[in-house]
Design a protein around this motif. Structure first.
Motif, short mmCIF file in Angstrom:
data_model
loop_
_atom_site.label_atom_id
_atom_site.label_comp_id
_atom_site.label_asym_id
_atom_site.label_seq_id
_atom_site.Cartn_x
_atom_site.Cartn_y
_atom_site.Cartn_z
N GLN A 136 27.48 -17.84 -18.15
CA GLN A 136 28.27 -17.35 -17.02
C GLN A 136 29.22 -18.46 -16.58
O GLN A 136 28.87 -19.64 -16.62
N SER A 137 30.44 -18.10 -16.17
CA SER A 137 31.38 -19.11 -15.70
C SER A 137 32.08 -18.61 -14.43
O SER A 137 32.02 -17.42 -14.09
N GLN A 138 32.78 -19.53 -13.78
CA GLN A 138 33.54 -19.15 -12.58
C GLN A 138 34.64 -18.14 -12.93
O GLN A 138 34.95 -17.25 -12.14
N GLU A 139 35.19 -18.27 -14.14
CA GLU A 139 36.20 -17.31 -14.58
C GLU A 139 35.64 -15.88 -14.58
O GLU A 139 36.33 -14.94 -14.19
N HIS A 140 34.39 -15.76 -15.03
CA HIS A 140 33.76 -14.42 -15.04
C HIS A 140 33.61 -13.89 -13.62
O HIS A 140 33.86 -12.71 -13.35
N ILE A 141 33.18 -14.78 -12.71
CA ILE A 141 33.01 -14.35 -11.31
C ILE A 141 34.36 -13.89 -10.76
O ILE A 141 34.46 -12.85 -10.08
N MET A 144 35.30 -10.44 -12.13
CA MET A 144 34.53 -9.35 -11.50
C MET A 144 34.91 -9.18 -10.04
O MET A 144 34.92 -8.06 -9.52
N ALA A 145 35.23 -10.30 -9.37
CA ALA A 145 35.61 -10.22 -7.95
C ALA A 145 36.90 -9.42 -7.80
O ALA A 145 37.04 -8.62 -6.87
N TYR A 146 37.83 -9.63 -8.71
CA TYR A 146 39.09 -8.88 -8.64
C TYR A 146 38.81 -7.38 -8.80
O TYR A 146 39.27 -6.56 -7.99
N THR A 147 38.04 -7.03 -9.84
CA THR A 147 37.74 -5.61 -10.09
C THR A 147 37.03 -5.00 -8.88
O THR A 147 37.35 -3.89 -8.43
N THR A 148 36.06 -5.76 -8.35
CA THR A 148 35.30 -5.26 -7.21
C THR A 148 36.21 -5.04 -6.00
O THR A 148 36.10 -4.03 -5.30
N LEU A 149 37.09 -6.01 -5.77
CA LEU A 149 37.98 -5.90 -4.61
C LEU A 149 38.86 -4.65 -4.70
O LEU A 149 38.99 -3.89 -3.73
N ARG A 157 32.38 1.73 -3.61
CA ARG A 157 31.54 0.55 -3.37
C ARG A 157 30.44 0.50 -4.42
O ARG A 157 29.54 1.35 -4.42
N PRO A 158 30.48 -0.48 -5.33
CA PRO A 158 29.40 -0.56 -6.33
C PRO A 158 28.09 -1.01 -5.70
O PRO A 158 28.09 -1.76 -4.72
N SER A 159 26.96 -0.55 -6.27
CA SER A 159 25.65 -0.98 -5.75
C SER A 159 25.42 -2.43 -6.17
O SER A 159 25.09 -3.28 -5.35
N LYS A 160 25.56 -2.68 -7.45
CA LYS A 160 25.34 -4.04 -7.96
C LYS A 160 26.45 -4.37 -8.95
O LYS A 160 27.08 -3.47 -9.52
N ILE A 161 26.63 -5.68 -9.17
CA ILE A 161 27.67 -6.11 -10.12
C ILE A 161 27.00 -7.02 -11.14
O ILE A 161 26.39 -8.04 -10.78
N ASP A 184 22.72 -10.67 -12.82
CA ASP A 184 23.10 -10.03 -11.56
C ASP A 184 23.98 -11.01 -10.76
O ASP A 184 23.51 -12.06 -10.32
N CYS A 185 25.24 -10.68 -10.61
CA CYS A 185 26.20 -11.58 -9.95
C CYS A 185 26.66 -11.00 -8.62
O CYS A 185 27.71 -11.41 -8.09
N THR A 186 25.93 -10.03 -8.08
CA THR A 186 26.41 -9.28 -6.90
C THR A 186 26.79 -10.22 -5.75
O THR A 186 27.88 -10.07 -5.17
N THR A 187 25.93 -11.18 -5.43
CA THR A 187 26.21 -12.04 -4.27
C THR A 187 27.45 -12.89 -4.48
O THR A 187 28.37 -12.92 -3.66
N ASP A 188 27.48 -13.62 -5.62
CA ASP A 188 28.63 -14.51 -5.90
C ASP A 188 29.94 -13.72 -5.94
O ASP A 188 30.97 -14.15 -5.42
N VAL A 189 29.87 -12.55 -6.59
CA VAL A 189 31.10 -11.76 -6.75
C VAL A 189 31.56 -11.23 -5.39
O VAL A 189 32.77 -11.26 -5.08
N SER A 190 30.62 -10.80 -4.56
CA SER A 190 31.01 -10.25 -3.26
C SER A 190 31.67 -11.33 -2.41
O SER A 190 32.69 -11.07 -1.74
N GLU A 191 31.11 -12.52 -2.45
CA GLU A 191 31.71 -13.63 -1.67
C GLU A 191 33.13 -13.94 -2.16
O GLU A 191 34.04 -14.14 -1.38
#
Ligand code: SF4
Length: 501
Positions: A136-141, A144-149, A157-161, A184-191
């Motif tokens: 896993q890398s920061q690039e991946h986060i 995913m953060a962009y897609t989630t946003l 609203r996704p349940s988990k990422i 499971d990257c839900t927390t890091d991605v949401s932040e």
């Protein structure tokens, strides 16, 4: 907001299909550098992709395809435009009978995002990003953060990422599900998505400007692959070339408008090594550390100049290899009985149709038999031979004998300050400065990355017999040039030491 590096650009076809929208790449690159993001959005970047980049993109597609095979009931969203794709995605998300979507699309404001996999989970849906990496890398986060946003802004609203990456425990022949592992990257991605939401409007504003934003030199330029053709284009001997210049010192120089090494004030706080390098460039003279003679005298003749090429692939090529395990595929050895005097050349290139690691190792031990020094350039050869000790424990004693004879020529080169080195000592930088008549120019394969990809393509059966033979010759020529370059560099170092007397 900081991003560590530029993001790989999509192909021009991909840009074209999303032309009216801001994609993930445009968004992330705009945060990295407004001028870069604007150029991407406005199709001002026409980049020729290297064979290595193209190969990695193909591997990414292959892994994406395999990830889909784990969901035979998955539905690909493949409408001709983003608006239709987003509409169809919404329809499926409202239909509880559909469990898995591929490339589900979200639109919000001027933005578009696609999720690799959207998977029904109880009453909710999980977002899954598939990556052909083992870590896993920061690039991946960020991805995913962009897609989630964008998904959130579109009302989903996704349940988990989850990040779906390759499992290092996978071995060829195992069931497909063993190839992947989920994080499971839900927390890091949401932040991170929260942070991104603060610049959502600003990125849109920049991307929509009629003219390109001003090019401003920042620390990010140091990591930018466009530096030489953009902010660094007209600057000779850039401050970024000062080795290990701290962020604080770099920013301090930029703030003062100092971008060339020639303009660094004499009293600027630099380490001893940095001062030597700066002086060398300012004066344009070559200087040699007295330690070079001692280092060169450690070499025992006949010397064996050794260079390996290696390869690695996402899906292992042979049994016992994990995803991205690097293994040697060829070597070149020049044998000299004195400096610059070549006695013999030996080489080996593995047959790509089967696993030749054992054969390569036994041939290597035989080809290097003797007592003279084995000269490498960098610690890479040491790493490869150490890896072979693990793969073939029964050959460990002989291999350890080789390790004891290794001498790193790059450490000798580090005793020389040359204005053209610009603080670096890779063979591709050093060779034209010290041995200008020997060059990689005109070679079909002229760098390690291309050699690595070429062998992988041969092993994957992606070439016909004629092309295979042509590439085989090109690989042998390239590796031979590497060791020939070492012979000539050694000769030049010897001359430099003797010129000092
Ligand atoms: S060199 Fe600097 S200004 Fe130019 S595109 Fe790269 S980061 Fe932006």
């Amino acid at each position: 907001m900081k991003l560590a590096k530029t993001y790989p650009y999509p192909s021009s076809a991909a840009i074209h299909s999303q032309m009216r929208y801001i994609s993930k790449n445009i968004f992330l690159n705009t945060i990295f550098c407004p001028a870069l993001g604007w150029r991407l959005k406005n199709e001002k970047i026409h980049e020729e992709l290297s064979p290595g980049t193209l190969f990695r993109m193909e591997q990414g597609k292959e892994i994406g395809k395999l990830a889909r095979e784990l969901h035979p009931d998955g539905i690909p969203i493949s409408e001709p435009d983003s608006v239709s794709s987003a509409r169809v995605t919404q329809e499926y998300l409202r239909n509880p009978k559909k469990r898995v979507l591929f490339e589900g699309t979200f639109l919000a404001d001027n933005y578009v995002a696609k999720a690799d996999i959207i998977l029904q989970h109880g009453k909710g849906w999980d977002l899954i990003e598939v990556k052909s990496s083992v870590k896993q890398s920061q690039e991946h986060i960020d991805d995913m953060a962009y897609t989630t946003l964008v998904a959130l802004k579109s009302g989903f609203r996704p349940s988990k990422i989850f990040l779906q990456i390759l499992d290092k425990n996978y071995r060829l022949g195992q069931p497909l599900k063993n190839l992947f592992t989920m994080v499971d990257c839900t927390t890091d991605v949401s932040e991170r998505a929260d942070e991104f939401s603060r610049v959502f409007g600003e990125v849109n504003r920049i991307a929509s400007l009629p003219d390109e934003p001003e090019v401003r030199l920042t620390l990010n330029c140091k990591q930018c692959e466009y530096f030489e053709r953009c902010a660094g284009e007209e600057i000779k001997e850039h401050i970024f070339h000062v080795p290990r210049l701290s962020q604080k010192n770099t920013e301090s120089l930029i703030a003062k408008g100092i971008v060339s090494i020639h303009d660094i004030p004499p009293n600027f706080p630099l380490t001893e090594l940095q001062k030597q390098m700066v002086e060398c460039i300012k004066c344009g003279t070559v200087s040699v550390d007295g330690a070079l003679r001692e280092k060169l005298e450690e070499i025992r003749w006949p010397a064996y100049y050794l260079d390996f090429e290696t390869t690695m692939t996402a899906i292992p090529l042979f049994a016992d290899l994990a995803p991205y395990d690097k293994f040697p595929t060829q070597y070149s050895i020049h044998i000299c009985d004195r400096c610059g005097h070549i006695l013999e050349h030996r080489d080996y290139l593995a047959d790509p149709s089967h696993d030749c690691r054992r054969e390569l190792t036994e041939r290597l031990i035989n080809d290097l038999s003797g007592k003279g020094s084995i000269i490498s350039y960098s610690s890479f050869e040491k790493t490869v031979i150490t890896g072979l000790c693990v793969t073939f424990p029964d050959l460990e004693e002989e291999l350890k004998g080789l390790l004891e004879r290794l001498v790193d020529l790059e450490k000798c080169v580090k005793c020389v300050q040359h204005p053209q080195f610009r603080g670096r000592t890779s063979i591709k930088i050093v060779l034209p400065a010290l041995v200008p008549d020997l060059s990689y120019d005109g070679y079909e394969i002229a760098d390690g990355d291309t050699a690595m990809v070429t062998y992988a393509l041969m092993a994957k059966g992606m070439m016909d017999a004629e092309e295979m033979e042509q590439k085989r010759i090109a690989l042998l020529r390239y590796c031979m040039l590497d060791t020939h370059a070492m012979v000539r560099l050694h000769e030049k170092l010897f001359e430099l030491v003797n010129d000092q007397c």
